[in-house]
Design a protein around this motif. Structure first.
Motif, PDB file in Angstrom:
ATOM      1  N   ALA A 167      -1.796  36.941  -8.605  1.00  0.00           N
ATOM      2  CA  ALA A 167      -3.160  36.423  -8.775  1.00  0.00           C
ATOM      3  C   ALA A 167      -3.888  36.490  -7.443  1.00  0.00           C
ATOM      4  O   ALA A 167      -3.275  36.516  -6.375  1.00  0.00           O
ATOM      5  N   ALA A 168      -5.200  36.522  -7.510  1.00  0.00           N
ATOM      6  CA  ALA A 168      -6.041  36.369  -6.328  1.00  0.00           C
ATOM      7  C   ALA A 168      -6.453  34.905  -6.222  1.00  0.00           C
ATOM      8  O   ALA A 168      -6.450  34.178  -7.225  1.00  0.00           O
ATOM      9  N   PRO A 169      -6.806  34.432  -5.033  1.00  0.00           N
ATOM     10  CA  PRO A 169      -7.199  33.026  -4.876  1.00  0.00           C
ATOM     11  C   PRO A 169      -8.615  32.778  -5.389  1.00  0.00           C
ATOM     12  O   PRO A 169      -9.505  32.333  -4.656  1.00  0.00           O
ATOM     13  N   GLU A 170      -8.817  33.078  -6.659  1.00  0.00           N
ATOM     14  CA  GLU A 170     -10.107  32.924  -7.318  1.00  0.00           C
ATOM     15  C   GLU A 170      -9.902  32.106  -8.586  1.00  0.00           C
ATOM     16  O   GLU A 170      -8.823  32.143  -9.200  1.00  0.00           O
ATOM     17  N   ARG A 171     -10.929  31.401  -8.991  1.00  0.00           N
ATOM     18  CA  ARG A 171     -10.790  30.466 -10.103  1.00  0.00           C
ATOM     19  C   ARG A 171     -10.329  31.150 -11.389  1.00  0.00           C
ATOM     20  O   ARG A 171      -9.365  30.708 -12.025  1.00  0.00           O
ATOM     21  N   ASP A 172     -10.983  32.251 -11.782  1.00  0.00           N
ATOM     22  CA  ASP A 172     -10.625  32.900 -13.038  1.00  0.00           C
ATOM     23  C   ASP A 172      -9.216  33.482 -12.989  1.00  0.00           C
ATOM     24  O   ASP A 172      -8.452  33.372 -13.950  1.00  0.00           O
ATOM     25  N   ALA A 173      -8.869  34.124 -11.868  1.00  0.00           N
ATOM     26  CA  ALA A 173      -7.541  34.730 -11.750  1.00  0.00           C
ATOM     27  C   ALA A 173      -6.449  33.671 -11.784  1.00  0.00           C
ATOM     28  O   ALA A 173      -5.397  33.856 -12.422  1.00  0.00           O
ATOM     29  N   LEU A 174      -6.664  32.538 -11.125  1.00  0.00           N
ATOM     30  CA  LEU A 174      -5.652  31.493 -11.126  1.00  0.00           C
ATOM     31  C   LEU A 174      -5.610  30.741 -12.451  1.00  0.00           C
ATOM     32  O   LEU A 174      -4.550  30.238 -12.848  1.00  0.00           O
ATOM     33  N   HIS A 204     -17.870  34.120  11.243  1.00  0.00           N
ATOM     34  CA  HIS A 204     -16.696  33.241  11.213  1.00  0.00           C
ATOM     35  C   HIS A 204     -16.922  32.064  10.257  1.00  0.00           C
ATOM     36  O   HIS A 204     -16.005  31.677   9.502  1.00  0.00           O
ATOM     37  N   ALA A 205     -18.118  31.504  10.274  1.00  0.00           N
ATOM     38  CA  ALA A 205     -18.414  30.381   9.383  1.00  0.00           C
ATOM     39  C   ALA A 205     -18.294  30.804   7.921  1.00  0.00           C
ATOM     40  O   ALA A 205     -17.730  30.068   7.091  1.00  0.00           O
ATOM     41  N   ASP A 206     -18.818  31.986   7.595  1.00  0.00           N
ATOM     42  CA  ASP A 206     -18.703  32.482   6.222  1.00  0.00           C
ATOM     43  C   ASP A 206     -17.235  32.662   5.840  1.00  0.00           C
ATOM     44  O   ASP A 206     -16.824  32.335   4.712  1.00  0.00           O
ATOM     45  N   ARG A 207     -16.457  33.205   6.763  1.00  0.00           N
ATOM     46  CA  ARG A 207     -15.038  33.421   6.507  1.00  0.00           C
ATOM     47  C   ARG A 207     -14.309  32.085   6.288  1.00  0.00           C
ATOM     48  O   ARG A 207     -13.458  31.962   5.403  1.00  0.00           O
ATOM     49  N   MET A 208     -14.643  31.090   7.080  1.00  0.00           N
ATOM     50  CA  MET A 208     -13.999  29.797   6.943  1.00  0.00           C
ATOM     51  C   MET A 208     -14.376  29.125   5.625  1.00  0.00           C
ATOM     52  O   MET A 208     -13.529  28.490   4.972  1.00  0.00           O
ATOM     53  N   ARG A 209     -15.627  29.272   5.199  1.00  0.00           N
ATOM     54  CA  ARG A 209     -16.029  28.694   3.917  1.00  0.00           C
ATOM     55  C   ARG A 209     -15.296  29.373   2.765  1.00  0.00           C
ATOM     56  O   ARG A 209     -14.878  28.707   1.807  1.00  0.00           O
ATOM     57  N   LEU A 210     -15.139  30.714   2.857  1.00  0.00           N
ATOM     58  CA  LEU A 210     -14.376  31.436   1.838  1.00  0.00           C
ATOM     59  C   LEU A 210     -12.933  30.948   1.812  1.00  0.00           C
ATOM     60  O   LEU A 210     -12.355  30.698   0.746  1.00  0.00           O
ATOM     61  N   SER A 211     -12.357  30.783   3.005  1.00  0.00           N
ATOM     62  CA  SER A 211     -10.977  30.300   3.087  1.00  0.00           C
ATOM     63  C   SER A 211     -10.837  28.909   2.486  1.00  0.00           C
ATOM     64  O   SER A 211      -9.860  28.615   1.779  1.00  0.00           O
ATOM     65  N   GLU A 212     -11.806  28.054   2.734  1.00  0.00           N
ATOM     66  CA  GLU A 212     -11.761  26.695   2.194  1.00  0.00           C
ATOM     67  C   GLU A 212     -11.857  26.710   0.667  1.00  0.00           C
ATOM     68  O   GLU A 212     -11.170  25.934  -0.016  1.00  0.00           O
ATOM     69  N   ARG A 213     -12.712  27.583   0.098  1.00  0.00           N
ATOM     70  CA  ARG A 213     -12.800  27.690  -1.358  1.00  0.00           C
ATOM     71  C   ARG A 213     -11.480  28.167  -1.943  1.00  0.00           C
ATOM     72  O   ARG A 213     -11.016  27.663  -2.973  1.00  0.00           O
ATOM     73  N   GLU A 214     -10.874  29.162  -1.273  1.00  0.00           N
ATOM     74  CA  GLU A 214      -9.596  29.679  -1.754  1.00  0.00           C
ATOM     75  C   GLU A 214      -8.509  28.606  -1.707  1.00  0.00           C
ATOM     76  O   GLU A 214      -7.707  28.487  -2.629  1.00  0.00           O
ATOM     77  N   LYS A 215      -8.493  27.821  -0.639  1.00  0.00           N
ATOM     78  CA  LYS A 215      -7.503  26.748  -0.534  1.00  0.00           C
ATOM     79  C   LYS A 215      -7.691  25.732  -1.650  1.00  0.00           C
ATOM     80  O   LYS A 215      -6.711  25.224  -2.219  1.00  0.00           O
ATOM     81  N   ALA A 216      -8.935  25.444  -1.989  1.00  0.00           N
ATOM     82  CA  ALA A 216      -9.205  24.437  -3.014  1.00  0.00           C
ATOM     83  C   ALA A 216      -8.707  24.896  -4.388  1.00  0.00           C
ATOM     84  O   ALA A 216      -8.038  24.130  -5.099  1.00  0.00           O
ATOM     85  N   VAL A 217      -9.015  26.149  -4.759  1.00  0.00           N
ATOM     86  CA  VAL A 217      -8.591  26.619  -6.083  1.00  0.00           C
ATOM     87  C   VAL A 217      -7.075  26.805  -6.122  1.00  0.00           C
ATOM     88  O   VAL A 217      -6.426  26.531  -7.140  1.00  0.00           O
TER      89      VAL A 217
END
Length: 386
Positions: free
Chosen positions: A258-265, A326-339
């Motif tokens: 799976a990818a760290p995305e809501r639908d995939a998970l 970097h900020a965009d990357r960190m926000r993406l990482s945080e979303r992935e961690k949450a899902v």
């Protein structure tokens, strides 16, 4: 819990490794990387892919893949391992089933029959059924000593739902069993218009393929097909059942990709539940394309604040831009961690391996080795998830 990929690959009791999950999450690359790593660690591997995009052939340095396992050059065989790869040819596999279980004259009648040609090429579930048929063939060949493979890696078909992979073989086996023969052949003795009406209704209910054929010719083709194949229908159900049991047996391991995305998970969660419900041996989850970076100590908020402070000075414009990236990357990482955390909390017993996102597509053996190394050197599960 972190999944130990090398322990799984090195275990001689692991004979079949099935990579499954929704489309577009990297199943094919994962299957190829696992096969290559296992081979270079001493296993004799064959990788079976059902990927129509043919990315696996390119990554393995082969001009093409077909229904015959082909050796992969450039593999480090110093540990005694080998690697073969093949791509499922759905119709050719169906033809092989016919040729292997029907007398030559009956086989010729079936292969030339228009109804069979439509059935073998486009019936819903045929691809998934034939993937399992080919898996059964490969395992039987290995058990009989015809080939020396000790590990079969399966890249499952791309489906709208990952559950199709488990359901389709039994659907097609149910379609091609004795009851279907009775529906088609028993009323034939009645003859007349009543038979024509009943036959048309039965066929229309059984499969949408009939829309590709016309009128009386449909009935003639189907009657000919049934007459030639009537001794084989039970075999389809038996082989579907045998392969289903093989998937449940010790020595088989499922990896959900799976990818760290809501639908995939969400799809991965459904699949984990289904595997557990059916008693299938689940090895763990491969969480693919995870975004991480060396600067995780700098939060998105702090990076944006610093960027705003620097934007007024032209000589620091590049630095400000990098901080925003970097900020965009960190926000993406945080979303992935949450899902991912939600999945891990829902399935605390499932072992997880995290594979970092790569800056470019994998297109050769070296790239596959890198993915294999990432699989084996996974970091622990997301902090705070458990």
């Amino acid at each position: 819990m972190t999944l130990d990929i090398d322990a799984l690959l090195d275990d001689p009791h692991t004979r079949i490794l099935v990579c499954c999950g929704s489309g577009g999450v990297g199943k094919t690359t994962t299957a190829a990387a696992l096969g290559l790593r296992a081979a270079e660690r001493g296993r004799r591997v064959v990788v079976l892919t059902i990927d129509p995009a043919r990315r696996l052939a390119q990554s393995l340095g082969l001009a093409e893949l077909d229904n015959t396992p082909r050796p992969v050059a450039g593999v480090d065989t110093s540990a005694g391992g080998t690697l073969h790869a093949m791509m499922l040819d759905m119709k050719r596999t169906f033809d092989e089933v016919i040729e292997g279980h029907a007398p030559p004259d009956k086989a010729a009648q079936i292969l030339e029959n228009p109804f069979y040609q439509a059935l073998s090429s486009s019936f819903a579930g045929t691809q998934e059924y034939m993937a399992m048929e080919k898996l059964g063939q490969l395992r039987a060949q290995a058990d009989a000593g015809e080939h020396d493979w000790d590990l079969i890696v399966v890249d499952t078909p791309p489906s709208r739902s990952a559950l199709d992979f488990l359901d389709a073989p039994q659907r097609l086996g149910s379609f091609l069993d004795g009851r279907f023969i009775r529906v088609l052949s028993a009323p034939a003795k009645a003859g007349g218009r009543a038979y024509l009406k009943m036959m048309s209704a039965a066929i229309g209910t059984a499969t949408g393929l009939m829309t590709k054929l016309l009128g009386a010719q449909v009935l003639k083709d189907v009657q000919t097909f049934v007459a030639a194949l009537d001794t084989m229908f039970g075999g389809f159900r038996e082989r579907a059942d045998a392969t289903y049991q093989l998937l449940q047996a010790p020595g088989t391991a499922f990896l959900v990709v799976a990818a760290p995305e809501r639908d995939a998970l969400r799809e991965a969660s459904y699949f984990v539940d289904r595997l557990e419900g059916d008693g299938m041996p689940l090895a763990g989850l491969v969480l693919n394309r995870v975004h991480t970076g060396p600067g995780e100590g700098l939060s998105a908020e702090r990076a944006l604040t610093a960027a705003e402070d620097l934007e007024d000075a032209e000589e620091h414009a590049i630095t400000a831009g990098l901080l925003r990236i970097h900020a965009d990357r960190m926000r993406l990482s945080e979303r992935e961690k949450a899902v991912a955390s939600r999945f891990e909390q829902a399935h605390p017993a499932v072992e997880v391996v995290r594979v970092p996102a790569r800056p470019q597509d994998v297109h050769d053996l070296e790239g596959l080795r890198g993915v294999g190394a990432d699989l084996a050197e996974s970091e622990p599960a997301f902090s705070g998830s458990r």
